[in-house]
Design a protein around this motif. Structure first.
Motif, mmCIF file in Angstrom:
data_model
loop_
_atom_site.group_PDB
_atom_site.id
_atom_site.type_symbol
_atom_site.label_atom_id
_atom_site.label_comp_id
_atom_site.label_asym_id
_atom_site.label_seq_id
_atom_site.Cartn_x
_atom_site.Cartn_y
_atom_site.Cartn_z
ATOM 1 N N PHE A 166 81.076 31.304 24.510
ATOM 2 C CA PHE A 166 79.848 31.985 24.898
ATOM 3 C C PHE A 166 78.692 30.990 24.955
ATOM 4 C CE2 PHE A 166 82.225 35.695 23.458
ATOM 5 C CZ PHE A 166 81.929 36.592 24.479
ATOM 6 N N VAL A 167 77.902 31.103 26.013
ATOM 7 C CA VAL A 167 76.726 30.252 26.192
ATOM 8 C C VAL A 167 75.546 31.131 26.572
ATOM 9 C CG1 VAL A 167 78.036 28.197 26.859
ATOM 10 C CG2 VAL A 167 77.305 29.829 28.619
ATOM 11 N N LEU A 168 74.360 30.553 26.485
ATOM 12 C CA LEU A 168 73.143 31.281 26.828
ATOM 13 C C LEU A 168 72.844 31.078 28.308
ATOM 14 C CD1 LEU A 168 70.964 33.013 25.375
ATOM 15 C CD2 LEU A 168 69.567 30.933 25.273
ATOM 16 N N ALA A 169 73.098 32.124 29.101
ATOM 17 C CA ALA A 169 72.831 32.052 30.537
ATOM 18 C C ALA A 169 71.363 32.305 30.844
ATOM 19 C CB ALA A 169 73.691 33.069 31.286
ATOM 20 N N GLY A 170 70.665 32.951 29.903
ATOM 21 C CA GLY A 170 69.256 33.240 30.122
ATOM 22 C C GLY A 170 68.641 33.935 28.926
ATOM 23 N N MET A 171 67.346 34.171 29.017
ATOM 24 C CA MET A 171 66.607 34.896 27.985
ATOM 25 C C MET A 171 66.101 36.205 28.581
ATOM 26 S SD MET A 171 62.960 33.963 26.242
ATOM 27 C CE MET A 171 62.162 34.507 27.767
ATOM 28 N N LEU A 172 66.398 37.305 27.913
ATOM 29 C CA LEU A 172 65.999 38.614 28.419
ATOM 30 C C LEU A 172 64.478 38.702 28.542
ATOM 31 C CD1 LEU A 172 68.371 40.882 26.297
ATOM 32 C CD2 LEU A 172 68.739 40.007 28.615
ATOM 33 N N ARG A 173 64.040 39.205 29.682
ATOM 34 C CA ARG A 173 62.597 39.295 29.935
ATOM 35 C C ARG A 173 62.117 40.740 30.021
ATOM 36 N NH1 ARG A 173 59.434 35.822 34.632
ATOM 37 N NH2 ARG A 173 57.318 36.202 33.853
ATOM 38 N N GLY A 174 62.923 41.609 30.612
ATOM 39 C CA GLY A 174 62.521 43.004 30.733
ATOM 40 C C GLY A 174 63.575 43.814 31.456
ATOM 41 N N TYR A 175 63.380 45.126 31.465
ATOM 42 C CA TYR A 175 64.327 46.000 32.155
ATOM 43 C C TYR A 175 63.819 46.321 33.557
ATOM 44 C CZ TYR A 175 61.051 49.452 30.149
ATOM 45 O OH TYR A 175 59.922 50.140 29.764
ATOM 46 N N GLY A 176 64.736 46.739 34.409
ATOM 47 C CA GLY A 176 64.355 47.159 35.748
ATOM 48 C C GLY A 176 63.771 48.560 35.715
ATOM 49 N N ALA A 177 62.894 48.857 36.663
ATOM 50 C CA ALA A 177 62.262 50.177 36.717
ATOM 51 C C ALA A 177 61.850 50.479 38.152
ATOM 52 C CB ALA A 177 61.051 50.231 35.796
ATOM 53 N N TYR A 178 61.660 51.764 38.427
ATOM 54 C CA TYR A 178 61.129 52.159 39.727
ATOM 55 C C TYR A 178 59.943 53.096 39.507
ATOM 56 C CZ TYR A 178 63.901 56.441 39.048
ATOM 57 O OH TYR A 178 64.433 57.606 38.548
ATOM 58 N N ARG A 179 59.051 53.111 40.474
ATOM 59 C CA ARG A 179 57.803 53.856 40.330
ATOM 60 C C ARG A 179 57.921 55.254 40.944
ATOM 61 N NH1 ARG A 179 52.997 52.053 38.941
ATOM 62 N NH2 ARG A 179 53.638 49.880 39.270
ATOM 63 N N THR A 180 57.421 56.245 40.214
ATOM 64 C CA THR A 180 57.331 57.612 40.712
ATOM 65 C C THR A 180 55.889 58.092 40.554
ATOM 66 O OG1 THR A 180 57.777 58.689 38.584
ATOM 67 C CG2 THR A 180 59.691 58.017 39.896
ATOM 68 N N ASP A 181 55.622 59.311 40.994
ATOM 69 C CA ASP A 181 54.280 59.878 40.831
ATOM 70 C C ASP A 181 53.918 60.036 39.359
ATOM 71 O OD1 ASP A 181 54.029 60.010 43.555
ATOM 72 O OD2 ASP A 181 54.674 62.115 43.690
ATOM 73 N N GLN A 182 54.944 60.145 38.510
ATOM 74 C CA GLN A 182 54.711 60.304 37.073
ATOM 75 C C GLN A 182 54.664 58.965 36.332
ATOM 76 O OE1 GLN A 182 57.077 62.338 38.737
ATOM 77 N NE2 GLN A 182 55.391 63.821 38.908
ATOM 78 N N GLY A 183 54.887 57.875 37.052
ATOM 79 C CA GLY A 183 54.863 56.559 36.426
ATOM 80 C C GLY A 183 56.183 55.832 36.602
#
Length: 213
Positions: A166-183
């Motif tokens: 196991f190696v470090l391929a990257g550092m987690l930055r954030g999750y994916g999201a999509y925008r709606t009228d509610q946010g």
């Protein structure tokens, strides 16, 4: 002909066993123990990765208080010194005693299409969460995968397998999201990470990198 057949079969069995040894199934405790919880200020809870003796990386955007940032090592909290903050790449380097924790080596290769990856971090200041997924794409130097994460896992580890390790391929930055009228609505199986090459570049800039990186 009989001797040749036996030799070929032995070769096939040997190479099959060798190939099996080069696969990774799930991150070991040694690896996962090097993904650590981080607290910065009173309200920021995140994750970090041990990449060298007494050196932890995390996401720059999670640091609320540079003078009051602590890292949990072996169930004890230690105040860390913030060595470097690169807001453009979203990488921060912390100096803290990592005791006997295993430094996760940085990947030296780019992820290939649909390669399996594992995301590990501490969501919402709770226990360690690990998910698996696949490499999706690399856009604007950021790695996109289908390994789902939640708030608090920023700064954690995106792991991949190279030659059975196991190696470090990257550092987690954030999750994916999509925008709606509610946010914004979080995507359950999507995360974005800083690539290992950018981490290595930051380490080089800080003059803290070593040959093993």
């Amino acid at each position: 002909m009989k001797h040749l057949t036996i030799i070929v079969l032995l070769y096939l069995f040997a190479t099959a066993g060798y190939a099996a040894d080069l696969t990774c199934h799930w991150p070991t405790n040694q690896i996962l123990n090097s993904i650590v919880p981080i607290e910065s200020g009173e309200n920021s809870h995140a994750s970090g990765v041990v990449v060298s003796s007494n050196l932890v990386i995390t996401a720059a955007h999670v640091l609320e208080d540079y003078y009051n940032t602590a890292v949990e090592i072996n169930n004890a909290m230690y105040l860390a010194s913030v060595l470097l903050v690169d807001k453009e790449s979203d990488i921060a380097l912390l100096s803290v005693s990592t005791e006997n924790l295993y430094p996760i080596p940085l990947s030296k290769n780019d992820l290939y299409e649909s390669q399996e990856v594992w995301a590990a971090g501490y969501p919402r200041a709770q226990s360690l969460h690990t998910s698996s997924g696949n490499f999706v794409s690399k856009k604007a130097e950021a790695i996109h995968t289908s390994a789902g994460i939640d708030s608090g896992e920023s700064g954690g580890g995106l792991l991949s397998c190279e030659q059975g390790e196991f190696v470090l391929a990257g550092m987690l930055r954030g999750y994916g999201a999509y925008r709606t009228d509610q946010g914004l609505v979080r995507l359950e199986d999507y995360s974005i990470s800083v690539a290992a090459s950018d981490i290595r570049f930051t380490l080089d800039l800080s003059k803290l990198s070593h040959n093993e990186f």
